[in-house]
Design an enzyme around this catalytic site. Structure first.
Site, short mmCIF file in Angstrom:
data_model
loop_
_atom_site.label_atom_id
_atom_site.label_comp_id
_atom_site.label_asym_id
_atom_site.label_seq_id
_atom_site.Cartn_x
_atom_site.Cartn_y
_atom_site.Cartn_z
N SER A 63 -1.03 5.00 7.01
CA SER A 63 -1.41 5.00 8.43
C SER A 63 -0.22 5.26 9.34
O SER A 63 -0.35 5.94 10.37
CB SER A 63 -2.06 3.68 8.80
N ARG A 186 1.84 -10.94 -0.37
CA ARG A 186 2.06 -10.24 0.89
C ARG A 186 1.17 -10.76 2.01
O ARG A 186 1.46 -10.57 3.18
CB ARG A 186 1.84 -8.74 0.71
N SER A 260 8.76 -0.75 8.43
CA SER A 260 9.14 -1.88 9.27
C SER A 260 8.00 -2.82 9.61
O SER A 260 8.19 -4.04 9.64
CB SER A 260 9.75 -1.35 10.57
N ASP A 433 -6.61 9.76 8.63
CA ASP A 433 -5.14 9.71 8.66
C ASP A 433 -4.56 9.69 7.25
O ASP A 433 -3.39 9.99 7.05
CB ASP A 433 -4.64 8.52 9.46
#
Length: 628
Positions: A63, A186, A260, A433
């Protein structure tokens, strides 16, 4: 409303194109409206992975890079590519910043802590980079290196965390330095929705060893039944039962993710939490943290994109998305620029819902649709940019049934948006995307298992013209996400930016030349109805080998439709004007199917894919054609 032709750019996140097999949730969903659009509107497939968007060859799209390239109008060398270039050149091992940190640690007998996602999904991180870093720090004489592993389960198949932990242990053994100190999923460590409670659990684990004690890192995965994404914060303990690898005074931290957005919340927490410990903090790639964290590898420039061009032309845009994808239609599509321009409005959609998207695959889609509809009715808004997140976000759960439902919800949302766009005189450009939900199973036989990651598949791009808008079909084949910004600007009535290498897939024209094939946004029911009515004639035509057509002509001769089918296994071409001859005051129009066009001397030639079809017609310049 300005004199430009207003529109809507609608990104369907995770909307990829793949074989309609048992693992394709998009094909399995009931999507009557999207199916109709793809059959009756200008449609193509564009590259959204690998070198098409600035990634390494064969790398799945994502994305972040998808929206960056959509906005930039050109491939953008991604951070992972820049990191790999440093590795290939040997520059990472000799990087002066890394060398300075490591030399100090070696001289003072302090520890280095490597923190990052432990997988090779290539969306946020690549575990292969960890191997290079271990060899680099070993070469600088650092003796104490602690590895804090974040398990995946989203970018790679769930259930693979144990194998990746084993690979990390092999890398450490090979380099002669490094030991796993903590393991956490995560879901805790890479939260970016502002759930600081999750971030705090992960941060206290890494810094202070606060978590479930385990004797071996593999035990953290083996003892959990919630999947790799939600492995509970687990601290490896020594023979004395105390956690190992705590961040001590004078130590250094190196974050190993190259992307990031999901690591920065944890990074900011840790920097603040250990502020009194004199800890040096660096990152593999550049982060957008509040804290000043110096990167080993910088970023490629992304200026001169859609946001700058809209501003230069004085065009107002509104950006709409749920929290999960809000940064993508603002920060990333603007070239990783957080500036909110004067003629730019950002609408973040928030709402209550479970963390487990399988329980609510509709997410907050109704609120997104409402915001898009309200803003497309405003006369002062030239462009609405929106992201429909459901297909991707739910697809990441690996739950096929829930993703099928998410896709169906998306179909209904697109229908509502297109209806509002038609009422307000707007065109709509839909595009994926990256791929995701079209491939939700991997492996063969007994090894076949659910998959919630991204793919290298192309994504659809579909243009729904405004009423009475004539659209010239592109004189080209193929395309990438880099072509989206030039297409948007061209449809708005502006030239693409000078820094854009992409080309418009379609262009709007108010007065199409009779020799061009156009797709008109007004209804084509009258054209087809007349050509197929009682009294009309049907004449078979052989255009080429295995390329057959039926010419339908209305009783009064005013309406003609050429129905072409390619029965062969190779692409076949024909010149429409030879079978629908030009008459004064008429033009060729696209009616149904799919074709690409190319110039042949002074004529337009259509190429039909193997076993494909296309319908073309000839109508008067004041008549409608196209969308049925």
């Amino acid at each position: 409303m300005s004199t430009v032709s207003p529109g809507i750019l609608l990104v369907l996140d995770g909307w990829g194109e793949g074989p309609a097999d048992e693992g394709n949730a998009i094909a399995a969903a009931k999507t009557p409206f999207l199916d109709r659009l793809r059959s009756n509107c200008p449609t193509t497939l564009v590259g959204a992975s690998g070198q098409d968007v600035g990634l390494l060859p064969g790398t799945v799209g994502n994305s972040e890079i998808g929206h960056m390239v959509i906005g930039a109008g050109r491939p953008v060398p991604y951070d992972s590519v820049l990191v790999q270039e440093q590795i290939d050149s040997g520059g990472l091992r000799t990087h002066p910043l890394l060398a300075d940190v490591c030399v100090r640690l070696a001289e003072q007998n302090k520890a280095l802590h490597l923190i990052g996602l432990c997988s090779d999904g290539m969306i946020h991180a690549n575990v292969e980079h960890l191997r290079e870093l271990l060899f680099a720090v070993a070469g600088h004489g650092v003796r104490e290196v602690w590895l804090h592993a974040i398990t995946d389960g989203r970018d790679v198949a769930d259930g693979t965390a144990g194998a990746f932990l084993h690979r990390v242990e092999e890398y450490a053994a090979e380099a002669g330095v490094g030991r796993l100190a903590s393991v956490v999923g995560r879901g805790y460590a890479l939260d970016k929705a502002g759930n600081l409670a999750l971030t705090k659990e992960a941060g206290l684990l890494v810094a202070d060893g606060v978590g479930r004690p385990v004797r071996h890192a593999q035990d953290a995965v083996d003892q959990d039944d919630k999947g790799d994404e939600w492995v509970a914060p687990s601290a490896v303990v020594g023979d004395d039962g105390q956690p190992v690898g705590l961040i001590g005074p004078g130590d250094a931290v190196l974050f190993t993710n190259f992307r990031s957005d999901r690591i920065q919340q944890l990074a900011d927490f840790l920097v603040e939490h250990v502020a009194d410990r004199d800890v040096a903090t660096i990152s593999l790639a550049q982060y957008d943290t509040r804290a000043a964290i110096e990167p080993l590898v910088g970023r490629a420039p992304t200026g001169g994109g859609l946001a700058e061009e809209l501003e230069r032309h004085g065009l107002r845009s509104v950006r709409v998305a749920e929290t999960e994808k809000f940064e993508h239609v603002t920060y990333y599509i603007n070239g990783r620029d957080s500036t909110v321009r004067a003629a730019e409005e950002h609408v973040r959609i928030t709402g209550e819902g479970p963390v487990d998207y399988r329980q609510r695959p509709s997410m907050n889609l109704g609120l997104v649709v409402r915001a898009v509809v309200e803003n497309c009715q405003r006369e002062d808004v030239d462009l609405v940019v929106a992201n429909l997140a459901n297909i991707d976000v739910v697809g990441h759960t690996g739950d096929f049934k829930a993703t099928v439902s998410a896709t169906a919800h998306t179909d209904r949302a697109v229908e509502q948006i297109c209806a509002a766009a038609a009422d307000s005189g707007r065109w709509v450009l839909l595009v994926g995307d990256h791929g995701n939900a079209e491939r939700m199973l991997i492996g063969d036989g007994d090894a076949r298992r659910p998959y919630g990651g991204h793919t290298t598949n192309p994504v659809p791009a579909v243009l729904v013209p405004a009423k009475e808008q004539a659209v010239v079909l592109a004189d080209r084949t193929g395309g990438t996400l880099a072509d989206i910004a030039p297409t948007v600007l061209t449809l708005l009535g502006c030239a693409p930016g000078a820094d854009m290498s992409g080309q418009a897939l379609w262009r709007s024209t108010g007065h199409p030349d009779a020799a061009q094939i156009v797709h008109c946004g007004s209804t084509g029911i009258g054209l087809v109805g007349a050509a197929f009515s009682v009294g009309s004639t049907a004449t078979p035509i052989r255009l080429a080998h295995r390329l057959d057509a039926l010419l339908r002509v209305s009783e009064d001769g005013a309406s003609e439709v050429l129905c072409v089918h390619n029965g062969g296994d190779e692409p076949a071409a024909f010149v429409p004007a030879r079978h629908l001859p030009d008459r004064p005051g008429t033009r060729l129009v696209f009616v149904h199917g799919e074709t690409t066009t190319r110039a042949r001397d002074e004529e337009i030639e259509c190429v039909v894919a193997p076993h494909g079809h296309v319908w073309l017609g000839r109508v008067g310049n004041a008549s409608g054609g196209g969308q049925i």
